[in-house]
Motif scaffolding. Sequence first.
Motif, PDB file in Angstrom:
ATOM      1  N   LEU B   3      76.361 -20.086   3.487  1.00 19.11           N
ATOM      2  CA  LEU B   3      77.140 -19.284   4.431  1.00 19.11           C
ATOM      3  C   LEU B   3      78.064 -20.175   5.251  1.00 19.11           C
ATOM      4  CD1 LEU B   3      77.481 -16.392   5.758  1.00 19.11           C
ATOM      5  CD2 LEU B   3      75.803 -17.185   7.458  1.00 19.11           C
ATOM      6  N   HIS B   4      79.365 -19.908   5.197  1.00 21.57           N
ATOM      7  CA  HIS B   4      80.280 -20.538   6.156  1.00 21.57           C
ATOM      8  C   HIS B   4      79.928 -19.951   7.514  1.00 21.57           C
ATOM      9  CE1 HIS B   4      82.948 -22.758   3.450  1.00 21.57           C
ATOM     10  NE2 HIS B   4      82.877 -21.736   2.619  1.00 21.57           N
ATOM     11  N   TRP B   5      79.460 -20.828   8.416  1.00 23.75           N
ATOM     12  CA  TRP B   5      78.709 -20.409   9.583  1.00 23.75           C
ATOM     13  C   TRP B   5      79.207 -21.147  10.821  1.00 23.75           C
ATOM     14  CZ3 TRP B   5      75.729 -23.648  12.704  1.00 23.75           C
ATOM     15  CH2 TRP B   5      74.779 -23.026  13.544  1.00 23.75           C
ATOM     16  N   SER B   6      79.094 -20.509  11.974  1.00 30.73           N
ATOM     17  CA  SER B   6      79.317 -21.179  13.257  1.00 30.73           C
ATOM     18  C   SER B   6      78.430 -20.506  14.294  1.00 30.73           C
ATOM     19  CB  SER B   6      80.786 -21.074  13.684  1.00 30.73           C
ATOM     20  OG  SER B   6      80.902 -21.267  15.086  1.00 30.73           O
ATOM     21  N   PRO B   7      77.854 -21.290  15.223  1.00 25.17           N
ATOM     22  CA  PRO B   7      77.018 -20.678  16.253  1.00 25.17           C
ATOM     23  C   PRO B   7      77.829 -19.982  17.343  1.00 25.17           C
ATOM     24  CG  PRO B   7      77.184 -23.024  16.662  1.00 25.17           C
ATOM     25  CD  PRO B   7      77.923 -22.761  15.369  1.00 25.17           C
ATOM     26  N   ARG B   8      79.165 -20.065  17.262  1.00 27.29           N
ATOM     27  CA  ARG B   8      80.020 -19.419  18.264  1.00 27.29           C
ATOM     28  C   ARG B   8      80.547 -18.066  17.807  1.00 27.29           C
ATOM     29  NH1 ARG B   8      84.474 -24.093  19.283  1.00 27.29           N
ATOM     30  NH2 ARG B   8      83.088 -25.849  19.665  1.00 27.29           N
ATOM     31  N   SER B   9      80.589 -17.846  16.502  1.00 29.09           N
ATOM     32  CA  SER B   9      81.288 -16.657  15.987  1.00 29.09           C
ATOM     33  C   SER B   9      80.429 -15.406  16.096  1.00 29.09           C
ATOM     34  CB  SER B   9      81.662 -16.872  14.518  1.00 29.09           C
ATOM     35  OG  SER B   9      81.911 -15.614  13.895  1.00 29.09           O
ATOM     36  N   PRO B  10      80.933 -14.370  16.779  1.00 27.08           N
ATOM     37  CA  PRO B  10      80.158 -13.132  16.895  1.00 27.08           C
ATOM     38  C   PRO B  10      80.055 -12.381  15.566  1.00 27.08           C
ATOM     39  CG  PRO B  10      82.335 -12.868  17.880  1.00 27.08           C
ATOM     40  CD  PRO B  10      82.201 -14.323  17.521  1.00 27.08           C
ATOM     41  N   TYR B  11      81.002 -12.604  14.659  1.00 26.49           N
ATOM     42  CA  TYR B  11      80.934 -11.941  13.345  1.00 26.49           C
ATOM     43  C   TYR B  11      79.865 -12.618  12.484  1.00 26.49           C
ATOM     44  CZ  TYR B  11      85.470 -10.302  15.023  1.00 26.49           C
ATOM     45  OH  TYR B  11      86.478  -9.760  15.791  1.00 26.49           O
ATOM     46  N   VAL B  12      79.786 -13.951  12.578  1.00 24.62           N
ATOM     47  CA  VAL B  12      78.688 -14.659  11.899  1.00 24.62           C
ATOM     48  C   VAL B  12      77.352 -14.204  12.486  1.00 24.62           C
ATOM     49  CG1 VAL B  12      77.591 -16.915  11.618  1.00 24.62           C
ATOM     50  CG2 VAL B  12      80.066 -16.693  11.286  1.00 24.62           C
ATOM     51  N   ARG B  13      77.335 -13.999  13.801  1.00 24.20           N
ATOM     52  CA  ARG B  13      76.077 -13.585  14.431  1.00 24.20           C
ATOM     53  C   ARG B  13      75.559 -12.274  13.835  1.00 24.20           C
ATOM     54  NH1 ARG B  13      74.695 -12.256  20.840  1.00 24.20           N
ATOM     55  NH2 ARG B  13      72.462 -12.703  20.622  1.00 24.20           N
ATOM     56  N   LYS B  14      76.457 -11.330  13.555  1.00 25.09           N
ATOM     57  CA  LYS B  14      76.035 -10.079  12.913  1.00 25.09           C
ATOM     58  C   LYS B  14      75.251 -10.373  11.637  1.00 25.09           C
ATOM     59  CE  LYS B  14      79.209  -7.083  12.042  1.00 25.09           C
ATOM     60  NZ  LYS B  14      80.587  -6.773  11.532  1.00 25.09           N
ATOM     61  N   VAL B  15      75.808 -11.266  10.808  1.00 21.75           N
ATOM     62  CA  VAL B  15      75.165 -11.606   9.531  1.00 21.75           C
ATOM     63  C   VAL B  15      73.797 -12.242   9.781  1.00 21.75           C
ATOM     64  CG1 VAL B  15      75.308 -13.189   7.559  1.00 21.75           C
ATOM     65  CG2 VAL B  15      77.312 -11.826   8.235  1.00 21.75           C
ATOM     66  N   MET B  16      73.719 -13.134  10.762  1.00 18.33           N
ATOM     67  CA  MET B  16      72.451 -13.825  11.010  1.00 18.33           C
ATOM     68  C   MET B  16      71.399 -12.883  11.592  1.00 18.33           C
ATOM     69  SD  MET B  16      72.879 -16.714   9.653  1.00 18.33           S
ATOM     70  CE  MET B  16      71.228 -17.292  10.104  1.00 18.33           C
ATOM     71  N   ILE B  17      71.826 -11.928  12.428  1.00 19.63           N
ATOM     72  CA  ILE B  17      70.855 -10.929  12.912  1.00 19.63           C
ATOM     73  C   ILE B  17      70.315 -10.126  11.727  1.00 19.63           C
ATOM     74  CG2 ILE B  17      70.587  -8.814  14.275  1.00 19.63           C
ATOM     75  CD1 ILE B  17      72.424 -10.024  16.394  1.00 19.63           C
ATOM     76  N   ILE B  70      79.047  -8.673   3.782  1.00 16.23           N
ATOM     77  CA  ILE B  70      77.898  -9.583   3.694  1.00 16.23           C
ATOM     78  C   ILE B  70      76.652  -8.910   4.268  1.00 16.23           C
ATOM     79  CG2 ILE B  70      76.959 -11.808   4.434  1.00 16.23           C
ATOM     80  CD1 ILE B  70      79.883 -12.831   4.564  1.00 16.23           C
ATOM     81  N   CYS B  71      76.797  -8.243   5.399  1.00 13.25           N
ATOM     82  CA  CYS B  71      75.639  -7.560   6.008  1.00 13.25           C
ATOM     83  C   CYS B  71      75.079  -6.510   5.052  1.00 13.25           C
ATOM     84  CB  CYS B  71      76.047  -6.907   7.335  1.00 13.25           C
ATOM     85  SG  CYS B  71      76.319  -8.074   8.683  1.00 13.25           S
ATOM     86  N   GLU B  72      75.952  -5.718   4.440  1.00 13.18           N
ATOM     87  CA  GLU B  72      75.460  -4.684   3.535  1.00 13.18           C
ATOM     88  C   GLU B  72      74.812  -5.313   2.308  1.00 13.18           C
ATOM     89  OE1 GLU B  72      78.097  -1.285   2.515  1.00 13.18           O
ATOM     90  OE2 GLU B  72      76.928  -1.166   0.660  1.00 13.18           O
ATOM     91  N   TYR B  73      75.385  -6.412   1.819  1.00 14.96           N
ATOM     92  CA  TYR B  73      74.789  -7.099   0.663  1.00 14.96           C
ATOM     93  C   TYR B  73      73.385  -7.602   1.007  1.00 14.96           C
ATOM     94  CZ  TYR B  73      73.888 -10.558  -2.934  1.00 14.96           C
ATOM     95  OH  TYR B  73      73.295 -11.275  -3.949  1.00 14.96           O
ATOM     96  N   LEU B  74      73.245  -8.269   2.131  1.00 12.59           N
ATOM     97  CA  LEU B  74      71.913  -8.765   2.530  1.00 12.59           C
ATOM     98  C   LEU B  74      70.938  -7.601   2.680  1.00 12.59           C
ATOM     99  CD1 LEU B  74      72.796 -11.553   5.157  1.00 12.59           C
ATOM    100  CD2 LEU B  74      72.243 -11.831   2.732  1.00 12.59           C
ATOM    101  N   ASP B  75      71.457  -6.487   3.182  1.00  9.88           N
ATOM    102  CA  ASP B  75      70.584  -5.321   3.376  1.00  9.88           C
ATOM    103  C   ASP B  75      70.083  -4.762   2.041  1.00  9.88           C
ATOM    104  OD1 ASP B  75      69.342  -3.587   5.274  1.00  9.88           O
ATOM    105  OD2 ASP B  75      70.795  -2.014   4.800  1.00  9.88           O
ATOM    106  N   SER B  76      70.766  -5.113   0.943  1.00 15.72           N
ATOM    107  CA  SER B  76      70.331  -4.618  -0.386  1.00 15.72           C
ATOM    108  C   SER B  76      69.257  -5.517  -0.992  1.00 15.72           C
ATOM    109  CB  SER B  76      71.540  -4.546  -1.328  1.00 15.72           C
ATOM    110  OG  SER B  76      71.896  -5.838  -1.791  1.00 15.72           O
ATOM    111  N   LEU B  77      68.948  -6.643  -0.325  1.00 12.98           N
ATOM    112  CA  LEU B  77      68.040  -7.636  -0.922  1.00 12.98           C
ATOM    113  C   LEU B  77      66.623  -7.559  -0.381  1.00 12.98           C
ATOM    114  CD1 LEU B  77      70.291 -10.856  -0.934  1.00 12.98           C
ATOM    115  CD2 LEU B  77      69.979  -9.154  -2.757  1.00 12.98           C
TER     116      LEU B  77
END
Lengths: 205, 205
Positions: B3-17, B70-77
Amino acid sequence: MKLHWSPRSPYVRKVMIVAYEAGLVDRIERMRSVAAMRKPNPAIMRDNPLSKIPTLVLDDGRVLFDSAVICEYLDSLHARTPLFPKSGQTRWDALRWHALGDGLLDALILWRNEREREPGQRLQDLMEAFELKTRAALAVLDRETQPLEAAPFGIGHIAIVCALGYLDFRFAGFDWRSGHQQIAAWFDKQSQRPSVQNTAPVDDQ
Amino acid sequence: MKLHWSPRSPYVRKVMIVAYEAGLVDRIERMRSVAAMRKPNPAIMRDNPLSKIPTLVLDDGRVLFDSAVICEYLDSLHARTPLFPKSGQTRWDALRWHALGDGLLDALILWRNEREREPGQRLQDLMEAFELKTRAALAVLDRETQPLEAAPFGIGHIAIVCALGYLDFRFAGFDWRSGHQQIAAWFDKQSQRPSVQNTAPVDDQ
């Protein structure tokens, strides 16, 4: 249903292409709504606090936004071939293409806003960044023309058509076709679909 | 998955939650990636021409973006309670809240970019428009706190948590809680979820 609508908005165009493909145009009453980033519109904000279009008001008063949500909702109202594949790889392909088309549009809108500022208020590096991303997105689309052609026409194709159509509408001097013959030929073919022809962008005022 | 990731990005945070809620965190390798609007990042652009994060590279090399996909994909796993309701009114509610949270974030990011320009290059009316939309979105969220609480925790809640968390992170002087006690209390309650605690934004450099 009532739709906050404009013939200029590429995001509204996505919704209208879905409506034509789904045979739902007659059920949608269009309300001409102006959504300018610098001028919040109280008439839109009654239904969507973010003052963006498209915003759809259902017959029972419930409201849907943004364009992706409205498109998926309309896709649930008809029995033709779905524009959102239900599951599996075809769904991820379609959603990624949708995100690529929408993301390109987002960059183009911001690029245009920047270009229209007073000369002393423009950020040169920001405009160059938008141009670089646009060219990179066009290169990816050009490489993916074959899989796009092989996939059933759906929400990914629709978003990409709207993004390329917006390049013609607002970036006439950019010559996006140069160096991207594959996706340019694909776009010309898609442009013959009635849903695409019927929604060509127009400067109405 | 990478995952291209940053601890500052709120959009990345959605994926990590979503990853924490789905029990998938251990399967995601994080690559610290800087996505600044004015500086395209070639390392991200190899996977996403728009140079945005999050971008997810699957083990077979396929790539997914944007955060919603990405969130929907993870939700399928996973086999826990889905974070994207499958159909019906709960799905439209969730997707509309997701669009409201994401749309608020989009406005906040642009507002912050404008605020950080040189004084002579800022557009006052644009900053006022973002503030008005932010206040309008907060008022809607405050009115909808009860239905939010009644619905199962899902992608709508996640996007709203990330937007409100971003207000705390980058708009500390704005006092968004004032006048919005319902949604503020809801946010404080959500902030006790491990997935939300584990993804609190951090300025790491």
